[in-house]
Design a protein around this motif. Sequence first.
Motif, mmCIF file in Angstrom:
data_model
loop_
_atom_site.group_PDB
_atom_site.id
_atom_site.type_symbol
_atom_site.label_atom_id
_atom_site.label_comp_id
_atom_site.label_asym_id
_atom_site.label_seq_id
_atom_site.Cartn_x
_atom_site.Cartn_y
_atom_site.Cartn_z
ATOM 1 N N TYR A 3 0.858 -1.178 0.000
ATOM 2 C CA TYR A 3 0.000 0.000 0.000
ATOM 3 C C TYR A 3 0.898 1.233 0.000
ATOM 4 O O TYR A 3 1.768 1.379 0.863
ATOM 5 C CB TYR A 3 -0.930 0.031 1.219
ATOM 6 C CG TYR A 3 -1.862 1.212 1.133
ATOM 7 C CD1 TYR A 3 -2.929 1.191 0.246
ATOM 8 C CD2 TYR A 3 -1.643 2.370 1.863
ATOM 9 C CE1 TYR A 3 -3.762 2.291 0.111
ATOM 10 C CE2 TYR A 3 -2.470 3.467 1.732
ATOM 11 C CZ TYR A 3 -3.526 3.419 0.856
ATOM 12 O OH TYR A 3 -4.344 4.504 0.696
ATOM 13 N N PRO A 5 0.596 5.183 0.275
ATOM 14 C CA PRO A 5 -0.320 6.293 0.558
ATOM 15 C C PRO A 5 -0.209 7.391 -0.490
ATOM 16 O O PRO A 5 0.830 7.559 -1.122
ATOM 17 C CB PRO A 5 0.148 6.816 1.919
ATOM 18 C CG PRO A 5 1.012 5.763 2.478
ATOM 19 C CD PRO A 5 1.570 4.992 1.341
ATOM 20 N N GLY A 7 -3.328 9.913 -0.556
ATOM 21 C CA GLY A 7 -4.578 10.671 -0.496
ATOM 22 C C GLY A 7 -4.359 12.140 -0.233
ATOM 23 O O GLY A 7 -4.754 12.990 -1.023
ATOM 24 N N LEU A 8 -3.726 12.480 0.874
ATOM 25 C CA LEU A 8 -3.495 13.882 1.231
ATOM 26 C C LEU A 8 -2.225 14.433 0.611
ATOM 27 O O LEU A 8 -2.127 15.612 0.312
ATOM 28 C CB LEU A 8 -3.423 14.044 2.754
ATOM 29 C CG LEU A 8 -4.700 13.713 3.522
ATOM 30 C CD1 LEU A 8 -4.468 13.808 5.022
ATOM 31 C CD2 LEU A 8 -5.827 14.638 3.092
ATOM 32 N N SER A 34 -2.351 2.356 -4.792
ATOM 33 C CA SER A 34 -2.168 3.733 -4.353
ATOM 34 C C SER A 34 -3.381 4.533 -4.803
ATOM 35 O O SER A 34 -3.915 4.291 -5.895
ATOM 36 C CB SER A 34 -0.883 4.312 -4.965
ATOM 37 O OG SER A 34 -0.562 5.548 -4.370
ATOM 38 N N PRO A 35 -3.850 5.479 -3.991
ATOM 39 C CA PRO A 35 -5.060 6.226 -4.338
ATOM 40 C C PRO A 35 -4.930 6.960 -5.669
ATOM 41 O O PRO A 35 -3.865 7.482 -5.989
ATOM 42 C CB PRO A 35 -5.213 7.233 -3.194
ATOM 43 C CG PRO A 35 -4.412 6.690 -2.081
ATOM 44 C CD PRO A 35 -3.293 5.910 -2.706
ATOM 45 N N GLY A 37 -5.349 10.013 -8.246
ATOM 46 C CA GLY A 37 -5.401 11.469 -8.184
ATOM 47 C C GLY A 37 -6.439 11.984 -9.167
ATOM 48 O O GLY A 37 -7.255 11.213 -9.689
ATOM 49 N N HIS A 43 -0.294 8.903 -7.978
ATOM 50 C CA HIS A 43 0.682 9.974 -8.137
ATOM 51 C C HIS A 43 1.841 9.494 -9.013
ATOM 52 O O HIS A 43 2.305 8.355 -8.894
ATOM 53 C CB HIS A 43 1.195 10.408 -6.761
ATOM 54 C CG HIS A 43 2.071 11.610 -6.805
ATOM 55 N ND1 HIS A 43 3.425 11.519 -7.025
ATOM 56 C CD2 HIS A 43 1.788 12.925 -6.680
ATOM 57 C CE1 HIS A 43 3.949 12.725 -7.026
ATOM 58 N NE2 HIS A 43 2.967 13.602 -6.812
ATOM 59 N N GLY A 62 -7.297 3.277 -3.170
ATOM 60 C CA GLY A 62 -6.724 3.752 -1.918
ATOM 61 C C GLY A 62 -7.561 3.358 -0.720
ATOM 62 O O GLY A 62 -8.658 2.817 -0.853
ATOM 63 N N GLY A 63 -7.039 3.643 0.450
ATOM 64 C CA GLY A 63 -7.754 3.457 1.697
ATOM 65 C C GLY A 63 -8.013 2.006 2.057
ATOM 66 O O GLY A 63 -7.367 1.081 1.556
ATOM 67 N N GLY A 87 -0.368 3.742 6.237
ATOM 68 C CA GLY A 87 -1.609 4.364 5.790
ATOM 69 C C GLY A 87 -2.270 5.104 6.925
ATOM 70 O O GLY A 87 -1.813 5.065 8.069
ATOM 71 N N ASN A 88 -3.375 5.738 6.604
ATOM 72 C CA ASN A 88 -4.108 6.498 7.617
ATOM 73 C C ASN A 88 -4.891 5.540 8.523
ATOM 74 O O ASN A 88 -4.755 4.319 8.435
ATOM 75 C CB ASN A 88 -5.015 7.528 6.945
ATOM 76 C CG ASN A 88 -6.073 6.890 6.066
ATOM 77 O OD1 ASN A 88 -6.411 5.722 6.198
ATOM 78 N ND2 ASN A 88 -6.615 7.672 5.148
#
Length: 176
Positions: A3, A5, A7-8, A34-35, A37, A43, A62-63, A87-88
């Motif tokens: 994974y 990250p 997102g942010l 990966s999330p 964009g 990314h 993502g997530g 990750g978050n």
Amino acid sequence: GVYVPGGLAAYPSSAVMAIVPAQVAGVPEIAACSPPGPSGLPHSGALAVCALLGVEEVYAVGGAQAVAAFALGTASIPAVDMVVGPGNAYVEEGKRRLFGEVGIESLAGPTELVVVADASAPPEAAALDLLAQVEHGPGSQSVLVSRDPDVLAAIEPLLPAESGVVVVQSDTLETA
């Protein structure tokens, strides 16, 4: 399954930190999530790292959804034996809930960092170290401690007010 990250903010270094150890350990097949964009793709930094390291399976997910896809498999994402990478809170909760269905490397909590600085600390480097940790999301904490008010005065303006970095002046190094 790695994974990565994004997102942010983009974290291509996370791809390096998870893929290279897997390669050194001899993992025969590595995939990454990966999330996406605004373009619908992860990314470009994460994609570049994957390409440079020879990872050909990269999914724009993502997530917790990415963790679930890796753990259980989907029509387009095969299940993996292990999910690794930071990750978050949602990613970590996904790993916690799916542990047993899939292996995980660990459950990480919020990032915490304390920088004890003296006059030898380059202000820009100290500020970047502090900010690099709080950007990991809510619950992350960075604290700057120094006995020297001039050191604090040099670093504090480099920290955005909303960064959440706590600045503390201590009496002695032992107190710090």
